[in-house]
Design a protein around this motif. Structure first.
Motif, PDB file in Angstrom:
ATOM      1  N   GLY A 161       0.807  -1.210   0.000  1.00  0.00           N
ATOM      2  CA  GLY A 161       0.000   0.000   0.000  1.00  0.00           C
ATOM      3  C   GLY A 161       0.837   1.255   0.000  1.00  0.00           C
ATOM      4  O   GLY A 161       0.325   2.347  -0.274  1.00  0.00           O
ATOM      5  N   GLN A 162       2.136   1.113   0.299  1.00  0.00           N
ATOM      6  CA  GLN A 162       3.057   2.246   0.285  1.00  0.00           C
ATOM      7  C   GLN A 162       4.392   1.804  -0.308  1.00  0.00           C
ATOM      8  O   GLN A 162       4.779   0.638  -0.194  1.00  0.00           O
ATOM      9  CB  GLN A 162       3.279   2.803   1.696  1.00  0.00           C
ATOM     10  N   VAL A 163       5.087   2.747  -0.921  1.00  0.00           N
ATOM     11  CA  VAL A 163       6.406   2.488  -1.501  1.00  0.00           C
ATOM     12  C   VAL A 163       7.376   3.530  -0.964  1.00  0.00           C
ATOM     13  O   VAL A 163       7.119   4.730  -1.073  1.00  0.00           O
ATOM     14  CB  VAL A 163       6.362   2.545  -3.041  1.00  0.00           C
ATOM     15  N   HIS A 164       8.471   3.054  -0.354  1.00  0.00           N
ATOM     16  CA  HIS A 164       9.486   3.953   0.208  1.00  0.00           C
ATOM     17  C   HIS A 164      10.655   4.042  -0.764  1.00  0.00           C
ATOM     18  O   HIS A 164      11.255   3.024  -1.128  1.00  0.00           O
ATOM     19  CB  HIS A 164       9.967   3.439   1.572  1.00  0.00           C
ATOM     20  N   LEU A 165      10.981   5.250  -1.204  1.00  0.00           N
ATOM     21  CA  LEU A 165      12.035   5.455  -2.191  1.00  0.00           C
ATOM     22  C   LEU A 165      13.077   6.436  -1.686  1.00  0.00           C
ATOM     23  O   LEU A 165      12.775   7.343  -0.907  1.00  0.00           O
ATOM     24  CB  LEU A 165      11.446   5.987  -3.507  1.00  0.00           C
ATOM     25  N   SER A 166      14.300   6.244  -2.161  1.00  0.00           N
ATOM     26  CA  SER A 166      15.390   7.176  -1.887  1.00  0.00           C
ATOM     27  C   SER A 166      15.787   7.854  -3.191  1.00  0.00           C
ATOM     28  O   SER A 166      15.846   7.207  -4.248  1.00  0.00           O
ATOM     29  CB  SER A 166      16.599   6.435  -1.298  1.00  0.00           C
ATOM     30  N   PHE A 167      16.066   9.155  -3.114  1.00  0.00           N
ATOM     31  CA  PHE A 167      16.460   9.922  -4.291  1.00  0.00           C
ATOM     32  C   PHE A 167      17.809  10.593  -4.045  1.00  0.00           C
ATOM     33  O   PHE A 167      18.120  10.995  -2.918  1.00  0.00           O
ATOM     34  CB  PHE A 167      15.421  11.003  -4.618  1.00  0.00           C
ATOM     35  N   ASP A 168      18.585  10.694  -5.106  1.00  0.00           N
ATOM     36  CA  ASP A 168      19.881  11.367  -5.004  1.00  0.00           C
ATOM     37  C   ASP A 168      20.110  12.149  -6.290  1.00  0.00           C
ATOM     38  O   ASP A 168      19.564  11.813  -7.350  1.00  0.00           O
ATOM     39  CB  ASP A 168      20.997  10.332  -4.808  1.00  0.00           C
ATOM     40  N   THR A 169      20.925  13.189  -6.189  1.00  0.00           N
ATOM     41  CA  THR A 169      21.273  13.972  -7.368  1.00  0.00           C
ATOM     42  C   THR A 169      22.088  13.125  -8.334  1.00  0.00           C
ATOM     43  O   THR A 169      22.923  12.329  -7.916  1.00  0.00           O
ATOM     44  CB  THR A 169      22.084  15.217  -6.956  1.00  0.00           C
ATOM     45  N   ARG A 170      21.831  13.288  -9.628  1.00  0.00           N
ATOM     46  CA  ARG A 170      22.600  12.546 -10.625  1.00  0.00           C
ATOM     47  C   ARG A 170      24.000  13.137 -10.754  1.00  0.00           C
ATOM     48  O   ARG A 170      24.185  14.355 -10.798  1.00  0.00           O
ATOM     49  CB  ARG A 170      21.898  12.578 -11.975  1.00  0.00           C
ATOM     50  N   LEU A 171      25.002  12.258 -10.804  1.00  0.00           N
ATOM     51  CA  LEU A 171      26.395  12.674 -10.973  1.00  0.00           C
ATOM     52  C   LEU A 171      27.009  11.877 -12.111  1.00  0.00           C
ATOM     53  O   LEU A 171      26.809  10.663 -12.211  1.00  0.00           O
ATOM     54  CB  LEU A 171      27.189  12.439  -9.684  1.00  0.00           C
ATOM     55  N   THR A 172      27.758  12.579 -12.965  1.00  0.00           N
ATOM     56  CA  THR A 172      28.499  11.931 -14.044  1.00  0.00           C
ATOM     57  C   THR A 172      29.964  12.303 -13.917  1.00  0.00           C
ATOM     58  O   THR A 172      30.291  13.489 -13.765  1.00  0.00           O
ATOM     59  CB  THR A 172      27.968  12.375 -15.426  1.00  0.00           C
ATOM     60  N   ARG A 173      30.841  11.308 -13.958  1.00  0.00           N
ATOM     61  CA  ARG A 173      32.274  11.583 -13.887  1.00  0.00           C
ATOM     62  C   ARG A 173      33.060  10.474 -14.572  1.00  0.00           C
ATOM     63  O   ARG A 173      32.513   9.425 -14.900  1.00  0.00           O
ATOM     64  CB  ARG A 173      32.735  11.725 -12.432  1.00  0.00           C
ATOM     65  N   GLU A 174      34.351  10.724 -14.782  1.00  0.00           N
ATOM     66  CA  GLU A 174      35.210   9.738 -15.415  1.00  0.00           C
ATOM     67  C   GLU A 174      35.983   8.934 -14.371  1.00  0.00           C
ATOM     68  O   GLU A 174      36.357   9.466 -13.323  1.00  0.00           O
ATOM     69  CB  GLU A 174      36.206  10.417 -16.360  1.00  0.00           C
ATOM     70  N   VAL A 175      36.193   7.661 -14.677  1.00  0.00           N
ATOM     71  CA  VAL A 175      37.020   6.796 -13.825  1.00  0.00           C
ATOM     72  C   VAL A 175      37.964   6.006 -14.721  1.00  0.00           C
ATOM     73  O   VAL A 175      37.741   5.861 -15.923  1.00  0.00           O
ATOM     74  CB  VAL A 175      36.158   5.821 -12.988  1.00  0.00           C
ATOM     75  N   GLU A 176      39.040   5.503 -14.113  1.00  0.00           N
ATOM     76  CA  GLU A 176      39.984   4.671 -14.855  1.00  0.00           C
ATOM     77  C   GLU A 176      39.363   3.308 -15.171  1.00  0.00           C
ATOM     78  O   GLU A 176      38.436   2.856 -14.485  1.00  0.00           O
ATOM     79  CB  GLU A 176      41.259   4.462 -14.041  1.00  0.00           C
ATOM     80  N   ILE A 177      39.899   2.662 -16.201  1.00  0.00           N
ATOM     81  CA  ILE A 177      39.510   1.302 -16.530  1.00  0.00           C
ATOM     82  C   ILE A 177      40.631   0.365 -16.102  1.00  0.00           C
ATOM     83  O   ILE A 177      41.777   0.520 -16.540  1.00  0.00           O
ATOM     84  CB  ILE A 177      39.246   1.145 -18.040  1.00  0.00           C
ATOM     85  N   HIS A 178      40.333  -0.574 -15.239  1.00  0.00           N
ATOM     86  CA  HIS A 178      41.307  -1.549 -14.789  1.00  0.00           C
ATOM     87  C   HIS A 178      41.105  -2.869 -15.540  1.00  0.00           C
ATOM     88  O   HIS A 178      40.015  -3.446 -15.486  1.00  0.00           O
ATOM     89  CB  HIS A 178      41.186  -1.786 -13.288  1.00  0.00           C
TER      90      HIS A 178
END
Length: 225
Positions: free
Chosen positions: A120-137
């Motif tokens: 009967g209820q849904v609990h959600l979490s929201f966060d700001t979208r972030l885009t960044r670069e990371v190394e490839i291992h």
């Protein structure tokens, strides 16, 4: 006899026909033959109008179980794709929030009736979208010729962009390639593979094949000779 017909049959004939048609329609609508049936349908919860700068950061999102009642002929052919559980997220902000999930959020055929919605209820979490670069291992495995060892591994491209909920993206140190089996390589060999991020909520912005070049060198004996 003709007087009887004129008085009771032909008088207001078309009005009588119209009344008969209306009565027939009403009978069909409420006929006992229109037996009711009930079924439970599991459907994904659809999120409407999520703000462009937000990401849903909940790790798990439940499906909705909808109990539907209606004419047996409709229930018999009902598919999960015919039922939609929708949540309006247009006013969502970073943080946690609980949404009611009731019959008002269920889209269905007008002849059907929603008996119950679980949860009967849904609990959600929201966060700001972030885009960044990371190394490839790179992940390189294999059995190599005696006297040879991996001297260098070159990855192209060296970095890749990832995106997702800010907190999750910040926790990612690097992306990783699928394992590359370089068994038998003597000088060098190039492999094409994919790259991934272990966090399911973080996505690679543009998933493209990665080139992994393994360069071999002579191994140094343990005694140094």
């Amino acid at each position: 006899m003709s007087g009887f017909l004129r008085r009771w049959v032909l008088h207001n004939f078309w009005l009588k026909v119209l009344s008969l048609l209306i009565a027939t329609g009403l009978w069909l609508a409420i006929s006992p033959d229109q037996e009711l049936a009930e079924v439970a349908v599991r459907v994904p919860i659809e999120f409407q109008h999520v703000p462009a700068h937000l990401e849903i950061s909940s790790v798990t999102i439940p499906e909705a179980q909808i109990r539907i009642r209606g004419p047996e002929r409709l229930i018999r052919d009902l598919r999960s794709a015919d039922i939609h559980a929708e949540l309006e997220l247009g006013d969502a902000v970073p943080g946690e929030r609980t949404f009611d999930l009731t019959a008002r959020q269920i889209r269905h055929d007008r002849e059907l009736h929603v008996v119950q919605v679980v949860p009967g209820q849904v609990h959600l979490s929201f966060d700001t979208r972030l885009t960044r670069e990371v190394e490839i291992h790179p992940r390189v495995t294999g059995n190599f010729v005696e006297g040879e060892q991996i001297g260098k591994v070159v990855v192209e491209p060296e970095r890749i962009s990832i995106t997702g909920p800010k907190h999750h993206v910040e926790m990612v140190d690097a992306a990783t390639t699928d394992p590359v089996d370089a068994s038998g390589t003597r000088t060098q060999a190039t492999f094409v593979t994919n790259v991934y991020v272990p966090d399911a909520l973080v996505q690679v912005v543009q998933s493209t094949p990665v080139r992994v070049t393994v360069i071999m060198e002579k191994s140094v004996p343990a005694n140094g000779h």
